[in-house]
Each structure stands twice: as C-alpha cells, then as structure tokens.
Scaffold this motif. Structure first.
Motif, short mmCIF file in Angstrom:
data_model
loop_
_atom_site.label_atom_id
_atom_site.label_comp_id
_atom_site.label_asym_id
_atom_site.label_seq_id
_atom_site.Cartn_x
_atom_site.Cartn_y
_atom_site.Cartn_z
N LEU A 74 -39.53 -30.08 -139.08
CA LEU A 74 -38.55 -29.02 -138.84
C LEU A 74 -39.23 -27.68 -138.68
N PRO A 75 -38.64 -26.80 -137.86
CA PRO A 75 -39.22 -25.47 -137.68
C PRO A 75 -38.96 -24.58 -138.89
N GLU A 76 -39.45 -23.37 -138.82
CA GLU A 76 -39.23 -22.39 -139.89
C GLU A 76 -37.75 -22.01 -139.93
N LEU A 77 -37.35 -21.49 -141.08
CA LEU A 77 -35.97 -21.01 -141.20
C LEU A 77 -35.71 -19.91 -140.17
N GLY A 78 -34.54 -19.93 -139.57
CA GLY A 78 -34.18 -18.95 -138.55
C GLY A 78 -34.43 -19.42 -137.13
N LYS A 79 -35.22 -20.47 -136.96
CA LYS A 79 -35.50 -21.02 -135.64
C LYS A 79 -34.41 -22.01 -135.24
N THR A 80 -34.44 -22.46 -133.98
CA THR A 80 -33.46 -23.44 -133.54
C THR A 80 -33.99 -24.86 -133.73
N VAL A 81 -33.06 -25.77 -133.93
CA VAL A 81 -33.38 -27.17 -134.16
C VAL A 81 -32.36 -28.01 -133.39
N PRO A 82 -32.81 -29.13 -132.77
CA PRO A 82 -31.87 -29.97 -132.03
C PRO A 82 -31.01 -30.82 -132.97
N VAL A 83 -29.72 -30.82 -132.74
CA VAL A 83 -28.78 -31.58 -133.57
C VAL A 83 -27.78 -32.32 -132.67
N LEU A 84 -27.06 -33.24 -133.29
CA LEU A 84 -25.91 -33.89 -132.67
C LEU A 84 -24.69 -33.46 -133.48
N VAL A 85 -23.62 -33.06 -132.80
CA VAL A 85 -22.40 -32.63 -133.49
C VAL A 85 -21.20 -33.41 -132.96
N ASN A 86 -20.21 -33.60 -133.84
CA ASN A 86 -19.00 -34.28 -133.39
C ASN A 86 -18.13 -33.31 -132.59
N ARG A 87 -17.09 -33.82 -131.99
CA ARG A 87 -16.26 -33.00 -131.10
C ARG A 87 -15.61 -31.81 -131.81
N ARG A 88 -15.18 -32.01 -133.04
CA ARG A 88 -14.48 -30.94 -133.76
C ARG A 88 -15.44 -29.97 -134.45
N ARG A 89 -16.73 -30.24 -134.35
CA ARG A 89 -17.74 -29.40 -134.98
C ARG A 89 -17.58 -29.36 -136.50
N THR A 90 -17.28 -30.53 -137.10
CA THR A 90 -17.16 -30.62 -138.56
C THR A 90 -18.31 -31.38 -139.18
N LYS A 91 -19.08 -32.12 -138.38
CA LYS A 91 -20.22 -32.89 -138.88
C LYS A 91 -21.38 -32.74 -137.92
N ALA A 92 -22.58 -32.81 -138.48
CA ALA A 92 -23.78 -32.71 -137.66
C ALA A 92 -24.87 -33.58 -138.27
N GLU A 146 -26.46 -23.75 -138.38
CA GLU A 146 -25.36 -22.98 -137.79
C GLU A 146 -25.23 -23.40 -136.33
N VAL A 147 -24.13 -24.06 -136.01
CA VAL A 147 -23.91 -24.55 -134.65
C VAL A 147 -22.88 -23.68 -133.96
N PRO A 148 -23.01 -23.50 -132.64
CA PRO A 148 -21.99 -22.75 -131.93
C PRO A 148 -20.68 -23.54 -131.92
N GLY A 149 -19.59 -22.90 -132.30
CA GLY A 149 -18.29 -23.57 -132.34
C GLY A 149 -17.67 -23.69 -130.95
N THR A 150 -16.60 -24.43 -130.86
CA THR A 150 -15.92 -24.60 -129.58
C THR A 150 -15.29 -23.29 -129.12
N ASP A 151 -14.95 -22.41 -130.06
CA ASP A 151 -14.35 -21.12 -129.72
C ASP A 151 -15.40 -20.02 -129.56
N GLY A 152 -16.67 -20.39 -129.70
CA GLY A 152 -17.75 -19.42 -129.56
C GLY A 152 -18.25 -18.87 -130.88
N GLU A 153 -17.46 -18.99 -131.93
CA GLU A 153 -17.88 -18.54 -133.25
C GLU A 153 -18.80 -19.58 -133.89
#
Length: 123
Positions: free
Chosen positions: A64-82, A42-49
């Motif tokens: 990877l950490p446990e479920l519910g924890k944060t993990v570093p990702v790379l996302v595209n500009r439109r937040r459609t791929k990670a 679950e990544v933060p969207g450009t609109d905050g959602e």
C-alpha cells in the motif's frame, strides 16, 4: 466473496489501524500469526461527495502507498462497501507475479517463433 457489479475506483488512503494480532499454535506443528487490519479509504460518491469506508483485511499482502495517496479499490453500486483491488499490480505482489509470468511466456513464444522462422528459411 462474489463481487458482481462492483466498480473499479481510485480512493484516497486515509488511515490504517491494526485491530488484532494473535499467534496461533497447532498441536505438534508450526504456529502462525494472524493479523487483522482496518484501512480507511475515501471514495468519490455517486453524488460527487467523498465517502469514507473501512476495509477489514486479515493478514494483508498488499504494497500500500503512504497515507494520503491514492489506492485502487472495488466499490459496490451504493458506495457502502469497498475492498482493495487485488488484481491491480500497483498494490498486489500476486498480480505482479502473474503479469511477469505472462510476459515471460510471451517472450518465450516470440523467441520460438523467430527460431522457427530462421529454421524454415534454411530449407
């Protein structure tokens, strides 16, 4: 895959699912295991959602950490791929090895500089 313009982000690790596991054999050679996993983040969207995205990985080599924890990702500009940020030492063993090698080289260079300084003092 080129990821030009992708941004680093922290995502919440929501779920994981093994899609497929197969054992491939080579004629006269060794066999290998192929695993395909889907990871939902679950990544933060450009609109905050928050936006939920699925990352598909073949033979994952991440800590990877446990479920519910944060993990570093790379996302595209439109937040459609990670994708997972495999250059982040917190989840990537390869990145940790590379960081350790750099530290060893820095320590070796420091020791050599001290040695050379003491050698030149004597003259």
């Amino acid at each position: 895959m080129l990821r030009i313009g992708w941004q680093k982000a922290q995502a919440k690790f929501v779920a994981q699912n093994r899609v497929r596991k197969s054992i491939q054999g080579r004629e006269g050679g060794a066999s290998y295991v192929l695993q395909v996993w889907d990871f939902m983040v679950e990544v933060p969207g450009t609109d905050g959602e928050p936006t939920r995205l699925v990352i598909r990985v073949k033979n994952p080599d991440f800590d990877l950490p446990e479920l519910g924890k944060t993990v570093p990702v790379l996302v595209n500009r439109r937040r459609t791929k990670a994708t997972f940020d495999d250059d982040d030492p917190s989840i990537s063993p390869r990145a940790r090895r590379k960081l350790g090698e750099q530290r060893q080289k820095a320590k070796a260079a420091e020791k050599k500089a001290k040695f050379d300084a003491k050698l030149s003092e004597r003259d």
